[in-house]
Design an enzyme around this catalytic site. Structure first.
Site, short mmCIF file in Angstrom:
data_model
loop_
_atom_site.label_atom_id
_atom_site.label_comp_id
_atom_site.label_asym_id
_atom_site.label_seq_id
_atom_site.Cartn_x
_atom_site.Cartn_y
_atom_site.Cartn_z
N GLY A 18 2.53 8.40 -44.89
CA GLY A 18 2.06 9.77 -44.86
C GLY A 18 3.22 10.75 -44.75
O GLY A 18 3.14 11.76 -44.05
N ALA A 19 4.31 10.44 -45.47
CA ALA A 19 5.57 11.17 -45.26
C ALA A 19 5.85 12.25 -46.29
O ALA A 19 6.95 12.78 -46.37
CB ALA A 19 6.73 10.19 -45.22
N ARG A 21 4.51 15.18 -46.31
CA ARG A 21 4.45 16.52 -45.70
C ARG A 21 4.22 16.37 -44.20
O ARG A 21 4.02 15.28 -43.69
CB ARG A 21 3.32 17.34 -46.32
CG ARG A 21 1.94 16.73 -46.16
CD ARG A 21 0.88 17.46 -46.96
NE ARG A 21 1.16 17.37 -48.38
CZ ARG A 21 0.85 16.32 -49.13
NH1 ARG A 21 0.25 15.26 -48.60
NH2 ARG A 21 1.12 16.30 -50.41
N ASP A 68 -1.71 3.19 -51.14
CA ASP A 68 -2.85 3.42 -50.26
C ASP A 68 -2.74 2.43 -49.11
O ASP A 68 -2.86 1.23 -49.31
CB ASP A 68 -4.15 3.19 -51.05
CG ASP A 68 -5.40 3.35 -50.21
OD1 ASP A 68 -5.30 3.47 -48.98
OD2 ASP A 68 -6.51 3.32 -50.79
N VAL A 69 -2.49 2.93 -47.91
CA VAL A 69 -2.22 2.03 -46.79
C VAL A 69 -3.44 1.20 -46.40
O VAL A 69 -3.30 0.20 -45.68
CB VAL A 69 -1.70 2.79 -45.55
CG1 VAL A 69 -0.35 3.43 -45.85
CG2 VAL A 69 -2.71 3.82 -45.06
N SER A 147 -3.22 10.51 -31.03
CA SER A 147 -3.53 11.94 -30.95
C SER A 147 -4.15 12.24 -29.60
O SER A 147 -4.75 11.37 -28.97
CB SER A 147 -4.51 12.32 -32.06
OG SER A 147 -5.02 13.62 -31.87
N TYR A 159 -12.37 10.26 -36.01
CA TYR A 159 -10.94 10.44 -35.78
C TYR A 159 -10.55 10.06 -34.34
O TYR A 159 -9.56 9.36 -34.12
CB TYR A 159 -10.58 11.90 -36.06
CG TYR A 159 -9.11 12.24 -36.01
CD1 TYR A 159 -8.27 11.93 -37.07
CD2 TYR A 159 -8.57 12.92 -34.92
CE1 TYR A 159 -6.92 12.28 -37.04
CE2 TYR A 159 -7.23 13.27 -34.89
CZ TYR A 159 -6.41 12.95 -35.95
OH TYR A 159 -5.07 13.29 -35.91
N THR A 161 -12.06 8.02 -32.32
CA THR A 161 -12.18 6.58 -32.16
C THR A 161 -11.00 5.86 -32.80
O THR A 161 -10.44 4.92 -32.23
CB THR A 161 -13.51 6.09 -32.78
OG1 THR A 161 -14.60 6.77 -32.14
CG2 THR A 161 -13.68 4.59 -32.61
N ALA A 162 -10.62 6.29 -33.99
CA ALA A 162 -9.49 5.67 -34.68
C ALA A 162 -8.20 5.85 -33.87
O ALA A 162 -7.40 4.91 -33.72
CB ALA A 162 -9.33 6.26 -36.07
N LYS A 163 -7.99 7.05 -33.35
CA LYS A 163 -6.76 7.33 -32.62
C LYS A 163 -6.72 6.58 -31.28
O LYS A 163 -5.64 6.17 -30.82
CB LYS A 163 -6.60 8.83 -32.40
CG LYS A 163 -6.29 9.60 -33.69
CD LYS A 163 -5.06 9.06 -34.40
CE LYS A 163 -4.58 9.97 -35.50
NZ LYS A 163 -3.41 9.43 -36.23
#
Length: 258
Positions: A18-19, A21, A68-69, A147, A159, A161-163
């Site tokens: 995700g580099a 930006r 795509d990761v 986050s 989001y 939950t993922a973080k």
């Protein structure tokens, strides 16, 4: 896209996802300034051009990689390419992320899955692909981007939950890989000025400048964060001297969080 200069034996190779930006770009630039060769990875390889050009213009070595990761085959191919063109990667920053915010009763299953796949599956696939290079080198640094939303945030069930899940992944990687000289840590940003926070402002129908000003009043240091604030923390965790710091979650939020 890369420079022709060959790496010195002691130069570490980093992958930042995700580099193109935001936090990812700031991190790629900071790691390059630390003397790392940097693979600038994003979904769109062409979008990485600006970050790569800034690194190479400053005399660094960089490579733009499109992947795509959340796709297992693309991740494997990307890591193989980095190893072939820059050298074996021993630093990984899992920063790639997306937002699909909504209140629970409006959130679709595909929006849940997309966020889980990019953040959690992506970090898992990247770490699994890179760890063999780290184990062989007896050195590795993995930094996962969590986050402050991991503590819970309205409209971000997916989001958040993922973080939170990334924090569990981080601690498990630290336990499993520590004996190989590999550390794993997480950086959990608070309010940072990025395209993602601009999207959040748009979602709640606020002008972005007003949104930032309102956020700053709730932060002890009385300002919002910049991508470079996060890059600074990541640079510490990825350094050679941070080998006794592992399994930690560092909130970079301008003040304490519960």
């Amino acid at each position: 896209m890369s420079t022709t200069e060959q790496p010195t034996p002691e130069q570490r190779v980093a992958i930042v996802t995700g580099a193109a930006r935001g936090i990812g770009a700031a991190t790629a630039l900071r790691l390059a300034a630390e003397g790392r060769a940097v693979a600038v990875l994003d979904l769109d390889e062409a979008a990485c051009k600006d970050t790569v050009e800034k690194i190479t213009a400053a005399g660094g070595r960089a490579l733009a990689v499109g992947a795509d990761v959340s796709d297992e085959e693309q991740v494997a191919a990307a890591v193989e390419r980095v190893a072939a063109e820059l050298g074996a990667p021993t630093i990984l920053v899992n920063n790639a992320g997306v937002l699909r915010d909504n209140l629970l009763f409006k959130m679709s299953a595909p929006d849940w899955d997309t966020v889980m796949n990019v953040h959690l599956r992506g970090a898992f696939l990247m770490a699994r692909a890179v760890q063999k290079h780290m184990v062989d080198a007896k050195f590795g640094r993995i930094v996962n981007l969590s986050s402050s939303s991991a503590l819970g945030n309205r409209g971000q069930a997916n989001y958040s939950t993922a973080k939170a899940g990334l924090q569990g992944l981080t601690k498990t990687l630290a336990i499993e890989l520590g004996k190989f000289g590999v550390t794993a840590n997480a950086v959990a940003p608070g309010f940072i000025v990025t395209d993602m926070t601009a999207a959040t402002a748009a979602r709640v129908k606020m002008d972005f400048e007003e949104f930032q000003a309102a956020a700053a009043t709730q932060i002890p240091v009385q300002r919002v964060g910049q991508p470079e604030d996060i890059a600074n923390a990541i640079a510490f965790f990825t350094g050679d001297q941070a080998g006794f710091v592992s399994g930690q979650v560092l909130y970079v939020a301008g003040g304490p969080l519960n």
